[in-house]
Design a protein around this motif. Sequence first.
Motif, mmCIF file in Angstrom:
data_model
loop_
_atom_site.group_PDB
_atom_site.id
_atom_site.type_symbol
_atom_site.label_atom_id
_atom_site.label_comp_id
_atom_site.label_asym_id
_atom_site.label_seq_id
_atom_site.Cartn_x
_atom_site.Cartn_y
_atom_site.Cartn_z
ATOM 1 N N VAL A 149 59.954 -56.233 84.050
ATOM 2 C CA VAL A 149 59.043 -56.001 82.736
ATOM 3 C C VAL A 149 58.595 -57.525 82.157
ATOM 4 C CG1 VAL A 149 58.593 -55.101 80.697
ATOM 5 C CG2 VAL A 149 59.361 -53.608 82.530
ATOM 6 N N VAL A 150 59.597 -58.219 82.112
ATOM 7 C CA VAL A 150 59.403 -59.445 81.239
ATOM 8 C C VAL A 150 58.854 -60.522 82.149
ATOM 9 C CG1 VAL A 150 60.874 -61.194 79.943
ATOM 10 C CG2 VAL A 150 61.385 -58.942 79.772
ATOM 11 N N TRP A 151 59.308 -60.920 83.372
ATOM 12 C CA TRP A 151 58.924 -61.977 84.248
ATOM 13 C C TRP A 151 58.317 -61.797 85.363
ATOM 14 C CZ3 TRP A 151 64.338 -62.067 82.893
ATOM 15 C CH2 TRP A 151 64.669 -62.897 81.612
ATOM 16 N N TRP A 152 58.330 -60.693 86.055
ATOM 17 C CA TRP A 152 58.017 -60.611 87.304
ATOM 18 C C TRP A 152 56.907 -59.625 87.530
ATOM 19 C CZ3 TRP A 152 63.343 -59.485 89.261
ATOM 20 C CH2 TRP A 152 64.296 -60.654 89.310
ATOM 21 N N ARG A 153 56.027 -59.212 86.446
ATOM 22 C CA ARG A 153 55.140 -58.150 86.405
ATOM 23 C C ARG A 153 53.940 -58.633 87.326
ATOM 24 N NH1 ARG A 153 53.893 -57.707 79.929
ATOM 25 N NH2 ARG A 153 54.780 -59.771 79.892
ATOM 26 N N GLU A 154 53.585 -59.716 87.466
ATOM 27 C CA GLU A 154 52.400 -60.293 88.312
ATOM 28 C C GLU A 154 52.774 -60.805 89.542
ATOM 29 O OE1 GLU A 154 50.416 -63.164 85.777
ATOM 30 O OE2 GLU A 154 50.143 -61.546 83.887
ATOM 31 N N SER A 155 54.154 -60.311 89.933
ATOM 32 C CA SER A 155 54.388 -61.029 91.269
ATOM 33 C C SER A 155 54.187 -59.903 92.422
ATOM 34 C CB SER A 155 55.850 -61.335 91.304
ATOM 35 O OG SER A 155 56.483 -61.560 92.525
ATOM 36 N N ILE A 156 53.079 -60.247 93.228
ATOM 37 C CA ILE A 156 52.781 -59.347 94.170
ATOM 38 C C ILE A 156 54.080 -59.225 95.160
ATOM 39 C CG2 ILE A 156 51.314 -58.988 96.259
ATOM 40 C CD1 ILE A 156 49.053 -60.285 94.553
ATOM 41 N N LEU A 157 54.722 -60.250 95.458
ATOM 42 C CA LEU A 157 55.826 -60.195 96.481
ATOM 43 C C LEU A 157 57.082 -59.172 96.193
ATOM 44 C CD1 LEU A 157 57.131 -61.257 99.153
ATOM 45 C CD2 LEU A 157 58.105 -63.050 97.603
ATOM 46 N N TRP A 158 57.154 -59.221 94.567
ATOM 47 C CA TRP A 158 58.299 -58.394 94.067
ATOM 48 C C TRP A 158 57.668 -56.869 94.105
ATOM 49 C CZ3 TRP A 158 62.904 -57.826 93.267
ATOM 50 C CH2 TRP A 158 63.455 -56.722 92.284
ATOM 51 N N VAL A 159 56.584 -56.626 93.851
ATOM 52 C CA VAL A 159 56.039 -55.320 93.956
ATOM 53 C C VAL A 159 55.942 -54.863 95.388
ATOM 54 C CG1 VAL A 159 53.830 -53.772 93.823
ATOM 55 C CG2 VAL A 159 54.393 -55.407 91.961
ATOM 56 N N ALA A 160 55.747 -55.675 96.303
ATOM 57 C CA ALA A 160 55.997 -55.270 97.939
ATOM 58 C C ALA A 160 57.221 -54.897 98.110
ATOM 59 C CB ALA A 160 55.567 -56.246 98.682
ATOM 60 N N PHE A 161 58.162 -55.731 97.846
ATOM 61 C CA PHE A 161 59.458 -55.526 97.985
ATOM 62 C C PHE A 161 59.966 -54.221 97.395
ATOM 63 C CE2 PHE A 161 64.156 -55.969 96.737
ATOM 64 C CZ PHE A 161 64.563 -55.939 97.940
ATOM 65 N N MET A 162 59.690 -53.880 96.451
ATOM 66 C CA MET A 162 59.860 -52.500 95.405
ATOM 67 C C MET A 162 59.500 -51.354 96.390
ATOM 68 S SD MET A 162 59.942 -53.056 91.310
ATOM 69 C CE MET A 162 58.431 -53.377 91.417
ATOM 70 N N SER A 163 58.299 -51.494 96.872
ATOM 71 C CA SER A 163 57.552 -50.364 97.599
ATOM 72 C C SER A 163 58.244 -50.294 98.945
ATOM 73 C CB SER A 163 56.072 -50.895 97.702
ATOM 74 O OG SER A 163 55.334 -50.901 96.478
ATOM 75 N N ILE A 164 58.490 -51.298 99.817
ATOM 76 C CA ILE A 164 59.201 -51.146 100.903
ATOM 77 C C ILE A 164 60.433 -50.366 100.677
ATOM 78 C CG2 ILE A 164 60.294 -52.479 102.915
ATOM 79 C CD1 ILE A 164 57.919 -54.401 102.483
ATOM 80 N N TYR A 165 61.370 -50.851 99.592
ATOM 81 C CA TYR A 165 62.553 -50.539 99.462
ATOM 82 C C TYR A 165 62.516 -48.911 98.977
ATOM 83 C CZ TYR A 165 67.153 -49.397 96.909
ATOM 84 O OH TYR A 165 68.025 -48.764 96.289
ATOM 85 N N ALA A 166 61.552 -48.424 98.463
ATOM 86 C CA ALA A 166 61.392 -47.277 97.950
ATOM 87 C C ALA A 166 61.055 -46.379 99.307
ATOM 88 C CB ALA A 166 60.300 -47.019 97.083
ATOM 89 N N ILE A 167 60.170 -47.022 100.269
ATOM 90 C CA ILE A 167 59.865 -46.080 101.394
ATOM 91 C C ILE A 167 60.887 -45.864 102.364
ATOM 92 C CG2 ILE A 167 58.649 -46.281 103.612
ATOM 93 C CD1 ILE A 167 56.306 -47.761 101.751
ATOM 94 N N VAL A 168 61.895 -47.040 102.396
ATOM 95 C CA VAL A 168 63.161 -47.020 103.126
ATOM 96 C C VAL A 168 64.117 -45.988 102.469
ATOM 97 C CG1 VAL A 168 65.042 -48.180 104.011
ATOM 98 C CG2 VAL A 168 62.811 -49.135 104.197
ATOM 99 N N ILE A 169 64.295 -45.978 101.414
ATOM 100 C CA ILE A 169 65.323 -44.959 100.787
ATOM 101 C C ILE A 169 64.858 -43.675 101.029
ATOM 102 C CG2 ILE A 169 66.187 -44.423 98.602
ATOM 103 C CD1 ILE A 169 67.846 -46.705 99.927
ATOM 104 N N ALA A 170 63.561 -43.217 100.670
ATOM 105 C CA ALA A 170 63.028 -42.095 100.918
ATOM 106 C C ALA A 170 63.270 -41.621 102.339
ATOM 107 C CB ALA A 170 61.510 -41.932 100.501
ATOM 108 N N HIS A 171 63.025 -42.434 103.209
ATOM 109 C CA HIS A 171 63.292 -42.097 104.606
ATOM 110 C C HIS A 171 64.817 -41.819 104.947
ATOM 111 C CE1 HIS A 171 59.335 -42.070 106.512
ATOM 112 N NE2 HIS A 171 59.060 -43.006 105.686
ATOM 113 N N LEU A 172 65.537 -42.603 104.245
ATOM 114 C CA LEU A 172 67.178 -42.441 104.396
ATOM 115 C C LEU A 172 67.439 -40.906 103.814
ATOM 116 C CD1 LEU A 172 68.448 -45.939 104.070
ATOM 117 C CD2 LEU A 172 68.107 -44.580 106.287
ATOM 118 N N SER A 173 66.855 -40.757 102.575
ATOM 119 C CA SER A 173 67.173 -39.575 102.092
ATOM 120 C C SER A 173 66.756 -38.430 102.740
ATOM 121 C CB SER A 173 66.549 -39.605 100.565
ATOM 122 O OG SER A 173 67.007 -40.659 99.836
ATOM 123 N N ALA A 174 65.718 -38.323 103.205
ATOM 124 C CA ALA A 174 65.017 -37.313 104.091
ATOM 125 C C ALA A 174 66.139 -37.209 105.515
ATOM 126 C CB ALA A 174 63.670 -37.580 104.631
#
Length: 66
Positions: A29-54
């Motif tokens: 929220v403070v520093w990385w809000r405009e970082s596309i790389l960070w958003v991409a990393f969070m999205s990939i992490y969420a997808i991987v975790i969702a598949h592992l949970s399933a």
Amino acid sequence: MSSKKTPHRLTIVHFTLAAVWALLTIPTVVWWRESILWVAFMSIYAIVIAHLSAAGAARAEQEAEK
């Protein structure tokens, strides 16, 4: 490794990672809000975790049917 310890260890890992991701919301929220790389990393992490949970849920369902 016995199968009885595995769910407990996975629970600890999941809670630990949840805490890490919760703590990462502050710099996000403070520093990385405009970082596309960070958003991409969070999205990939969420997808991987969702598949592992399933996969874990499907495995538990298979074990319950036996």
